[in-house]
Write a protein that holds these residues in place. Sequence first.
Motif, PDB file in Angstrom:
ATOM      1  N   VAL A  76      40.154  47.981  36.450  1.00 19.84           N
ATOM      2  CA  VAL A  76      39.996  47.220  37.689  1.00 19.84           C
ATOM      3  C   VAL A  76      38.522  46.911  37.925  1.00 19.84           C
ATOM      4  CG1 VAL A  76      40.241  47.303  40.203  1.00 19.84           C
ATOM      5  CG2 VAL A  76      42.099  48.126  38.733  1.00 19.84           C
ATOM      6  N   GLU A  80      36.864  43.265  38.272  1.00 20.95           N
ATOM      7  CA  GLU A  80      36.097  42.862  39.449  1.00 20.95           C
ATOM      8  C   GLU A  80      34.762  42.244  39.055  1.00 20.95           C
ATOM      9  OE1 GLU A  80      37.712  46.034  42.833  1.00 20.95           O
ATOM     10  OE2 GLU A  80      35.761  46.321  41.874  1.00 20.95           O
ATOM     11  N   HIS A  90      38.701  41.831  45.003  1.00 22.15           N
ATOM     12  CA  HIS A  90      39.189  43.209  44.861  1.00 22.15           C
ATOM     13  C   HIS A  90      40.711  43.209  44.647  1.00 22.15           C
ATOM     14  CE1 HIS A  90      35.384  45.112  45.748  1.00 22.15           C
ATOM     15  NE2 HIS A  90      35.285  44.476  46.911  1.00 22.15           N
ATOM     16  N   ARG A  94      43.075  44.006  41.141  1.00 17.72           N
ATOM     17  CA  ARG A  94      44.203  44.958  41.086  1.00 17.72           C
ATOM     18  C   ARG A  94      45.464  44.267  40.575  1.00 17.72           C
ATOM     19  NH1 ARG A  94      42.107  46.371  46.194  1.00 17.72           N
ATOM     20  NH2 ARG A  94      43.857  45.360  47.253  1.00 17.72           N
ATOM     21  N   HIS A  95      45.708  43.048  41.032  1.00 17.58           N
ATOM     22  CA  HIS A  95      46.897  42.323  40.574  1.00 17.58           C
ATOM     23  C   HIS A  95      46.811  42.021  39.081  1.00 17.58           C
ATOM     24  CE1 HIS A  95      47.407  40.785  44.963  1.00 17.58           C
ATOM     25  NE2 HIS A  95      48.073  41.905  44.775  1.00 17.58           N
ATOM     26  N   ALA A  98      47.562  45.062  37.076  1.00 17.71           N
ATOM     27  CA  ALA A  98      48.983  45.420  37.080  1.00 17.71           C
ATOM     28  C   ALA A  98      49.845  44.418  36.320  1.00 17.71           C
ATOM     29  CB  ALA A  98      49.477  45.530  38.526  1.00 17.71           C
TER      30      ALA A  98
END
Length: 229
Positions: A76, A80, A90, A94-95, A98
């Motif tokens: 992550v 970023e 941010h 994260r998306h 995942a």
Amino acid sequence: MRTVEELDAIHAALAEAFAQTPAPIMDLVAAQTHDPYCVLVGTMLSARTRDTVTAQAVRRLLPAAPNVAALARLSVEELEALIRPVGFFHAKARHLAALPGALRDRFGGRVPDTVEALCELPGVGRKTANLVVALGFGKPAICVDTHVHRINNLLGVVRTKTPLQTEMALRKCLPERLWIPWNSIFVSFGQTRCKPVGPKCAGCPVARFCAGPARAKKPSPARKEPARG
């Protein structure tokens, strides 16, 4: 509602204008890669972000993560650093982190080609899903963002209150042959000319259809008062 002839006229006028302006960033990504994964990642980055910022982030991210397997190896924090300063970077990092797991667990590691399936992925809504289906797979889909929603209402193509209502209304009234290009020409038109603030209405190619400032009535000339003796 507009007739098919009027819809064709609107499309022809805006397509001519579109040919003379820079294409939206995701059209360029699709043209360069023809890869649904690249279109998906780029579209996820583009939400609430200017095209110039999105383009820079895409140029940093895709060399580091040219496919799902490479994306899965990035943390992550690394994501970023690559995508900043896109809007909500941010959450988008994260998306993206995942995404490989979701693709692996639900779709065998491949990007799905339907709106409904794409909406199961983290950070993907209908706007992103429709754009991936249209630009990534070349299948008929209608992507509705704020420009498409706002301008189609101004032109009397639809009478709707939300982008979702606009998408559903366009699916009913718009010939399928116009579905894919509709987003690109309206996004370009909204970014360059028909802006929500300070639109350039003089000489607008679709002014005759517009219910907005381009059709505002000119004030009547002031009547001269008779001279008083």
